[in-house]
Design a protein around this motif. Structure first.
Motif, PDB file in Angstrom:
ATOM      1  N   THR A 181      33.861  47.079 120.846  1.00 39.56           N
ATOM      2  CA  THR A 181      34.691  47.736 121.604  1.00 39.56           C
ATOM      3  C   THR A 181      36.287  48.154 121.120  1.00 39.56           C
ATOM      4  O   THR A 181      36.920  47.761 121.730  1.00 39.56           O
ATOM      5  CB  THR A 181      34.672  48.309 122.668  1.00 39.56           C
ATOM      6  OG1 THR A 181      33.031  47.882 123.106  1.00 39.56           O
ATOM      7  CG2 THR A 181      35.053  49.896 123.201  1.00 39.56           C
TER       8      THR A 181
ATOM      9  N   LEU B   8      32.401  54.538 126.107  1.00 37.42           N
ATOM     10  CA  LEU B   8      31.805  53.369 126.511  1.00 37.42           C
ATOM     11  C   LEU B   8      30.032  54.044 126.642  1.00 37.42           C
ATOM     12  O   LEU B   8      29.705  53.163 127.890  1.00 37.42           O
ATOM     13  CB  LEU B   8      32.835  53.323 128.034  1.00 37.42           C
ATOM     14  CG  LEU B   8      34.267  52.774 127.399  1.00 37.42           C
ATOM     15  CD1 LEU B   8      34.662  52.442 128.821  1.00 37.42           C
ATOM     16  CD2 LEU B   8      34.164  51.483 126.331  1.00 37.42           C
TER      17      LEU B   8
ATOM     18  N   GLN C  94      28.325  51.522 126.342  1.00 36.97           N
ATOM     19  CA  GLN C  94      28.837  49.912 126.607  1.00 36.97           C
ATOM     20  C   GLN C  94      28.270  49.926 128.036  1.00 36.97           C
ATOM     21  O   GLN C  94      28.084  49.687 129.382  1.00 36.97           O
ATOM     22  CB  GLN C  94      29.912  49.527 126.601  1.00 36.97           C
ATOM     23  CG  GLN C  94      30.571  48.956 125.337  1.00 36.97           C
ATOM     24  CD  GLN C  94      30.730  50.706 124.824  1.00 36.97           C
ATOM     25  OE1 GLN C  94      30.214  51.656 124.869  1.00 36.97           O
ATOM     26  NE2 GLN C  94      31.769  50.297 123.724  1.00 36.97           N
TER      27      GLN C  94
END
Length: 336
Positions: free
Chosen positions: A298, A304, A307
């Protein structure tokens, strides 16, 4: 005797509570680290990716056929790769070190030094999240530690170390005091910061963030002040990633970190690079290893949503990451 027994029970229970609030695990260097993040690897402009697809940005340093190291009177091949070199963890407890297996030093601290996140204005029915967290930086050059490649001037050969712990830094929870190190951060507060976050996030979404927009970390938030105070917190992952970016910006500004990417770093012919006080944020990629590995690379500022999936459980207060750093280096072939 009874009072002494009660005192011992109280001390034991307090210690148990303190230790239980610090979670962690030393990463399994075989299974937890996403070694695909080391790619792409190029030697004299020739890609050696073995079918592994990974993102990169052009530093214009690795395209030449040969390189010369003046200080060592040697010649070699320009080599470019991403080295897993640092670990960083984010925690709400001073003295907690998740990436060392949850070791809790338990130093003396006051209420102002305890990490937390919450709502700023619940009294008017709105929600504006804010947070304060601590970070620890660890030097852990995996390729050297595992002995995968021996005697390479391009790899960091230092041993495991803990260069930075935020609870011992008096500027980490004081925005005004931290600006002594980065006074230029005042110029990019407010509207300049908000206006730059969207284009930087878009750039990071499709590749790497913009080096020009150094005062923001894309979708993660503003880069300054380089403290643990986050004025707009959305998710634990966003907070943790932003503080990782701020930590490296702070260490660059203090002269504790150098740049290892680009033509100048290549010609320096060393693993530690050249001074860079204003961090080029493109040279770092994160890979979460705790509370569970995300197996992703990343760049700073990238949104995100993937994630964050499953990474905001109530019991997860601490997060740990491996940091990959871009390396442009001259691998010696001919030397005295």
């Amino acid at each position: 005797m009874r009072n002494l027994l009660l005192a011992l029970i109280f001390a034991w229970s307090t210690s148990a509570v303190a230790s239980s609030s610090c979670q962690g695990a030393f990463p399994n260097l075989i299974t937890d680290v996403c070694y695909d993040c080391m790619f792409p690897i190029t030697i004299s402009g020739l890609a050696l990716n073995f079918g592994i697809q990974s993102e990169d940005y052009d530093t214009t340093a690795s395209g030449r056929l040969v390189c010369v190291c003046v200080k060592s009177l040697s010649a070699g091949l320009p080599t470019s790769f991403w080295e897993p070199e640092y670990m960083v963890d984010v925690t709400n407890k001073p003295g907690c070190m998740p990436m060392l297996g949850g070791v809790d030093i338990n130093p003396p601290y006051n209420d102002m030094e305890v990490g937390d996140d919450g709502d700023d204005n619940p009294h008017i029915g709105g929600r504006s999240g804010s947070a304060f967290m601590h970070v620890n930086e660890y030097l852990n050059p995996v390729m050297t530690a595992m002995g995968v490649i021996a005697d390479s001037p391009c790899l960091d050969t230092r041993g495991l170390d803990v260069p930075f712990i935020s609870w011992a830094d008096p500027t980490w929870n004081d925005d005004s005091l931290s600006m002594i190190l980065t006074p230029y951060g005042y110029a990019f507060a407010g509207i300049p910061s908000i206006a730059a976050e969207a284009p930087d996030a878009i750039s990071a979404t499709f590749g790497f963030p913009s080096a020009t927009l150094f005062w923001v970390a894309g979708s993660w938030g503003p880069m300054y002040p380089v403290t643990g105070n986050v004025s707009v917190s959305n998710t634990p992952e966003q907070i943790a990633h932003l503080l990782v970016a701020r930590l490296f910006a702070k260490l660059h500004a203090a002269g504790a970190l150098q740049s290892t990417a680009g033509k100048e770093a290549l010609e320096s012919c060393g693993a530690l690079g050249i001074p860079e006080f204003l961090m080029d944020k493109r040279q770092y990629k994160t890979n979460r290893t705790f509370p569970f590995p995300d197996n992703m690379c990343t760049p700073i500022g990238r949104p995100l949503p993937i994630q964050e999936t499953g990474a905001a459980r109530p019991n997860d207060k601490d997060y740990g990451y491996f940091i990959f750093r871009k390396k442009d280096c001259c691998t010696p072939i001919v030397q005295p």
